[in-house]
Design a protein around this motif. Structure first.
Motif, mmCIF file in Angstrom:
data_model
loop_
_atom_site.group_PDB
_atom_site.id
_atom_site.type_symbol
_atom_site.label_atom_id
_atom_site.label_comp_id
_atom_site.label_asym_id
_atom_site.label_seq_id
_atom_site.Cartn_x
_atom_site.Cartn_y
_atom_site.Cartn_z
ATOM 1 N N TYR A 56 -2.831 11.003 12.585
ATOM 2 C CA TYR A 56 -3.299 9.846 11.924
ATOM 3 C C TYR A 56 -4.624 9.443 11.936
ATOM 4 N N ALA A 57 -5.357 9.849 13.004
ATOM 5 C CA ALA A 57 -6.934 9.713 12.938
ATOM 6 C C ALA A 57 -7.470 10.528 11.855
ATOM 7 N N GLU A 58 -7.178 11.715 11.663
ATOM 8 C CA GLU A 58 -7.872 12.530 10.544
ATOM 9 C C GLU A 58 -7.449 12.176 9.244
ATOM 10 N N HIS A 59 -6.284 11.569 9.109
ATOM 11 C CA HIS A 59 -6.056 11.141 7.717
ATOM 12 C C HIS A 59 -6.611 9.675 7.437
ATOM 13 N N LEU A 60 -6.767 8.918 8.370
ATOM 14 C CA LEU A 60 -7.299 7.687 8.022
ATOM 15 C C LEU A 60 -8.689 7.621 8.226
ATOM 16 N N ARG A 61 -9.404 8.642 8.605
ATOM 17 C CA ARG A 61 -10.953 8.558 8.783
ATOM 18 C C ARG A 61 -11.684 8.183 7.618
#
Length: 318
Positions: free
Chosen positions: A30-35
């Protein structure tokens, strides 16, 4: 697939380790895709992934102390009734709110599952272990709330919500609205022209279906090939094309289906009612998502639809 009640204490602990590892990876995803678009939420999920890693290490230390270095392989998917998290990619496509809801659901379901299992267990050590795991999941929720309050103050969350709404409009509503308008309006002329030219509802139905499907394919390709979405921020071309094409076809089929009615005038009246509903829906979407004044939206859509409908009737009656 095994029942939770059949698991040994060793397997329960191994399952807890696997759960923490999987959840941590999901938060990291989630963190990687939303960054790029949601940097504050990305930092929130980075912190949550770190929390999961700390819990996993604590569980591994306990497991090694009691059962040795080999950790039994078992996952939630091996246990009947164990709630498994949704695919991160699927959830991300639904938007930032769906991600937040899924994270809450993951932690809540895990806590509930462990608590219910503990209540059913008659083995004291297993009961205690399950209770500890349930408390740990509740701690995750509290920790997540504390991190969110720190990482996402109300103004930042409002900004992210506004950005999410804007992207939803650009990537879903706009291509869908273009398709619905094209399908609902452009197919009016051929359908009603065929109906009034032949007075045979079946002929109008066939022409309407052909026009709707053809327009859907054409509009879908046109939208997908218009741009790659990188500079415009309009999202994946394939998704936009599918949305636009599907809504174009749906818009045309709506007022085509009434021509399955054998009686000519009955079919015409029902189709006209459907047209009014379609045009009203378009006007409402413009008002709801495009901030178009309702009277202005309705007037423009109804005028355009009336002109195309009149053209079809005049040509068919000529």
């Amino acid at each position: 697939m095994r029942a939770f009640s059949d698991l040994t204490e060793r397997e329960i602990l191994a399952l807890a380790i696997a759960n923490e590892e999987e959840d941590g990876r999901i938060y990291a995803d989630y963190a990687e895709h939303l960054r790029e678009h949601y940097p504050d939420s990305a930092r929130l999920f980075d912190d949550m992934a770190t929390e999961e890693e700390e819990h996993r290490r604590a569980l591994i230390d306990l497991y090694v102390e009691r059962f040795g270095r080999h950790i039994a392989y078992i996952t939630r998917r091996d246990v009947r009734g164990a709630p498994a998290p949704a695919s991160p990619r699927t959830t991300i496509l639904k938007g930032i709110d769906a991600v937040r809801e899924e994270v809450t659901r993951m932690e809540t379901n895990a806590s509930r599952f462990y608590r219910e299992a503990a209540d059913r267990s008659t083995d004291a050590p297993i009961r205690k272990l399950l209770g500890d795991l349930a408390s740990a999941e509740l701690d995750h929720l509290r920790t997540a709330g504390e991190i969110e309050a720190q990482r996402l103050p109300s103004d930042r969350r409002a900004r992210e919500d506004e950005d999410a709404h804007r992207r939803f409009v650009l990537q879903v509503v706009q291509p869908g609205l273009v398709g619905l308008m094209d399908g609902s309006v452009s197919t009016l002329a051929p359908v009603f022209a065929a109906a009034f030219a032949t007075h045979l509802p079946w002929n109008a139905f066939l022409i309407g279906m052909a026009a709707s499907v053809g327009a859907g394919i054409s509009m879908g390709f046109a939208e997908a090939l218009a741009d790659d979405g990188k500079l415009s921020g309009r999202g994946a071309p394939l998704m936009r094309g599918l949305v636009c094409g599907a809504m174009t076809t749906a818009g045309g089929i709506g007022h085509t289906l009434p021509f399955l009615i054998a009686d000519f005038w009955t079919a015409i009246v029902v189709a006209a009612i459907v047209v009014v509903v379609e045009l009203s829906t378009i006007a409402w979407i413009q008002y709801r998502y495009m901030d178009t004044p309702p009277v202005s939206a309705a007037a423009k859509v109804m005028l355009g639809g009336a002109l195309v409908l009149a053209a079809g009737i005049l040509i068919g009656s000529g």
